[in-house]
Design an enzyme around this catalytic site. Structure first.
Site, PDB file in Angstrom:
ATOM      1  N   THR A  25     -32.317  32.153  11.062  1.00 50.14           N
ATOM      2  CA  THR A  25     -33.413  31.294  12.069  1.00 50.14           C
ATOM      3  C   THR A  25     -33.418  32.195  13.286  1.00 50.14           C
ATOM      4  O   THR A  25     -34.221  32.286  14.014  1.00 50.14           O
ATOM      5  CB  THR A  25     -32.806  29.873  12.300  1.00 50.14           C
ATOM      6  OG1 THR A  25     -31.153  29.948  12.478  1.00 50.14           O
ATOM      7  CG2 THR A  25     -32.922  29.067  11.218  1.00 50.14           C
ATOM      8  N   GLN A 100     -28.695  32.094  -0.671  1.00 50.54           N
ATOM      9  CA  GLN A 100     -29.831  30.977  -1.066  1.00 50.54           C
ATOM     10  C   GLN A 100     -31.248  31.295  -0.363  1.00 50.54           C
ATOM     11  O   GLN A 100     -32.202  30.684  -0.563  1.00 50.54           O
ATOM     12  CB  GLN A 100     -29.504  29.668  -0.479  1.00 50.54           C
ATOM     13  CG  GLN A 100     -28.384  29.012  -1.261  1.00 50.54           C
ATOM     14  CD  GLN A 100     -27.754  27.940  -0.483  1.00 50.54           C
ATOM     15  OE1 GLN A 100     -27.282  27.982   0.650  1.00 50.54           O
ATOM     16  NE2 GLN A 100     -27.754  26.670  -0.958  1.00 50.54           N
ATOM     17  N   HIS A 120     -31.925  32.256  -5.291  1.00 47.46           N
ATOM     18  CA  HIS A 120     -33.344  31.472  -5.457  1.00 47.46           C
ATOM     19  C   HIS A 120     -34.589  32.476  -5.284  1.00 47.46           C
ATOM     20  O   HIS A 120     -35.641  32.367  -4.962  1.00 47.46           O
ATOM     21  CB  HIS A 120     -33.492  30.468  -4.112  1.00 47.46           C
ATOM     22  CG  HIS A 120     -32.775  29.287  -4.040  1.00 47.46           C
ATOM     23  ND1 HIS A 120     -32.278  28.885  -3.107  1.00 47.46           N
ATOM     24  CD2 HIS A 120     -31.839  28.600  -5.078  1.00 47.46           C
ATOM     25  CE1 HIS A 120     -31.497  27.691  -3.160  1.00 47.46           C
ATOM     26  NE2 HIS A 120     -31.362  27.538  -4.567  1.00 47.46           N
ATOM     27  N   CYS A 131     -46.768  35.711 -18.440  1.00 50.74           N
ATOM     28  CA  CYS A 131     -45.963  36.798 -19.110  1.00 50.74           C
ATOM     29  C   CYS A 131     -44.702  37.359 -18.518  1.00 50.74           C
ATOM     30  O   CYS A 131     -44.026  38.073 -19.041  1.00 50.74           O
ATOM     31  CB  CYS A 131     -47.058  37.975 -19.379  1.00 50.74           C
ATOM     32  SG  CYS A 131     -47.466  39.122 -17.736  1.00 50.74           S
ATOM     33  N   CYS A 153     -52.924  36.998 -13.066  1.00 49.66           N
ATOM     34  CA  CYS A 153     -52.346  38.436 -13.567  1.00 49.66           C
ATOM     35  C   CYS A 153     -53.333  39.327 -14.354  1.00 49.66           C
ATOM     36  O   CYS A 153     -54.212  38.696 -15.029  1.00 49.66           O
ATOM     37  CB  CYS A 153     -51.412  37.985 -14.740  1.00 49.66           C
ATOM     38  SG  CYS A 153     -50.549  39.261 -15.476  1.00 49.66           S
ATOM     39  N   CYS A 156     -52.565  39.428 -18.237  1.00 52.30           N
ATOM     40  CA  CYS A 156     -52.655  38.282 -19.237  1.00 52.30           C
ATOM     41  C   CYS A 156     -53.617  37.116 -18.717  1.00 52.30           C
ATOM     42  O   CYS A 156     -53.669  36.005 -19.426  1.00 52.30           O
ATOM     43  CB  CYS A 156     -51.236  37.575 -19.679  1.00 52.30           C
ATOM     44  SG  CYS A 156     -50.459  36.780 -18.430  1.00 52.30           S
ATOM     45  N   ASN A 219     -21.395  26.973  10.393  1.00 51.62           N
ATOM     46  CA  ASN A 219     -22.547  26.396  10.292  1.00 51.62           C
ATOM     47  C   ASN A 219     -22.807  25.410  11.626  1.00 51.62           C
ATOM     48  O   ASN A 219     -22.077  24.968  12.070  1.00 51.62           O
ATOM     49  CB  ASN A 219     -22.797  25.512   9.067  1.00 51.62           C
ATOM     50  CG  ASN A 219     -24.229  25.037   8.694  1.00 51.62           C
ATOM     51  OD1 ASN A 219     -25.129  26.070   8.760  1.00 51.62           O
ATOM     52  ND2 ASN A 219     -24.301  23.890   8.485  1.00 51.62           N
ATOM     53  N   ILE A 237     -24.199  31.585  14.703  1.00 49.96           N
ATOM     54  CA  ILE A 237     -23.992  32.667  13.571  1.00 49.96           C
ATOM     55  C   ILE A 237     -23.894  34.008  13.935  1.00 49.96           C
ATOM     56  O   ILE A 237     -23.009  34.819  13.785  1.00 49.96           O
ATOM     57  CB  ILE A 237     -24.792  32.202  12.223  1.00 49.96           C
ATOM     58  CG1 ILE A 237     -24.720  30.901  11.896  1.00 49.96           C
ATOM     59  CG2 ILE A 237     -24.699  33.356  11.222  1.00 49.96           C
ATOM     60  CD1 ILE A 237     -25.571  30.466  10.890  1.00 49.96           C
TER      61      ILE A 237
HETATM   62 ZN   LIG Z   1     -49.202  37.975 -16.821  1.00 49.98          ZN
END
Ligand SMILES: [Zn+2]
Length: 253
Positions: A25, A100, A120, A131, A153, A156, A219, A237
């Site tokens: 942040t 994360q 994540h 694919c 894509c 595919c 935190n 932080i």
């Molecule tokens: Zn694909």
């Protein structure tokens, strides 16, 4: 508490760090889940991050591509919190950096990619739902900029998305296993900017604690693990991480 955390880290050889949205942040990337978060303000944003809506509805995908282009993460820069984790690695104490976050700011700050475990995924890569092909996200964003509203894509014809874990999508078991294995090997486990409410990732705290690690939580808001932590450090932080992770010589200056 800061002094105690710092001493544990000075004495440790294997520090495992888990980071969540709170560390980014200060780089201008909003916390999607927080009270000021996008999901809270815009229910459609939550729809866009749900894999079922995303696959079913071209309109949702169209909006998602516009959102990806406009993400503040493309211009975000690592902040002193990220840089403190680079220093921890230079001190050869960083055993693993579980994140994360999908912004890759740890790698941009200078942490080795092989230390970073992205539970994540990453918004800087795309993947094909058909694919499984992956590549740099900017290649697809160029097609969106050139006028394709929902680029398919080229191999595919499948649906493309960011290489991140959407709601309703399975985590990658190998990645989670690696994160939990690292947590089990920690001497000090530092959870930074994570609400510790998303499982199985939050369970890394339990694993580290059972294995005898000191637990440090940094935190702004309380977490469900504050009661079992050895040190809870609320506040900025960007200020706290340099104070507990930096080398001792730096702290005396
Ligand atoms: Zn694909």
């Amino acid at each position: 508490m800061i002094e105690a955390a710092r001493k544990w880290i000075d004495a440790a050889r294997r520090v495992v760090v888990l980071t969540g949205a709170g560390i980014s942040t200060d780089s201008g990337i909003p916390d999607f889940r927080g009270p000021q978060g996008l999901w809270t303000k815009n229910p459609l944003a939550e729809k866009m991050s749900n894999i079922h809506y995303y696959l079913a509805d071209p309109q949702v995908r169209k909006l998602s591509w516009q959102n990806r282009m406009a993400s503040p993460a493309w211009t975000a820069k690592p902040n002193p919190g990220h840089l403190a984790l680079v220093e921890l690695e230079k001190r050869r104490k960083l055993h693993a950096l579980i994140t994360q976050n999908i912004d890759e700011l740890h790698q941009l700050a200078g942490n080795s990619p092989d230390k970073v475990i992205e539970v994540h995924g990453s918004m800087r890569r795309f993947m094909c739902w058909g694919c499984g092909m992956r590549g740099p996200m900017q290649l697809v964003l160029e097609r969106v900029r050139a006028g394709e509203e929902d680029p398919a894509c080229r191999d595919c014809g499948g649906i493309l998305k960011s290489d991140t874990i959407s709601f309703g999508q399975q985590l990658v078991p190998e990645v989670i296993d690696r994160a939990m294995q690292a947590a089990a090997e920690a001497e000090v486990f530092v959870a930074v900017g994570s609400t510790l409410q998303v499982y199985p990732v939050a369970g890394a705290v339990d694993i580290a604690r059972s294995a005898g690690a000191k637990i440090v939580i940094v935190n702004a808001q309380p977490t469900p693990y504050d009661d079992v932590a050895h040190a809870v450090l609320p506040g900025s932080i960007s200020a706290i991480l340099p104070a507990i992770l930096g080398s001792a010589s730096r702290s005396l200056q």
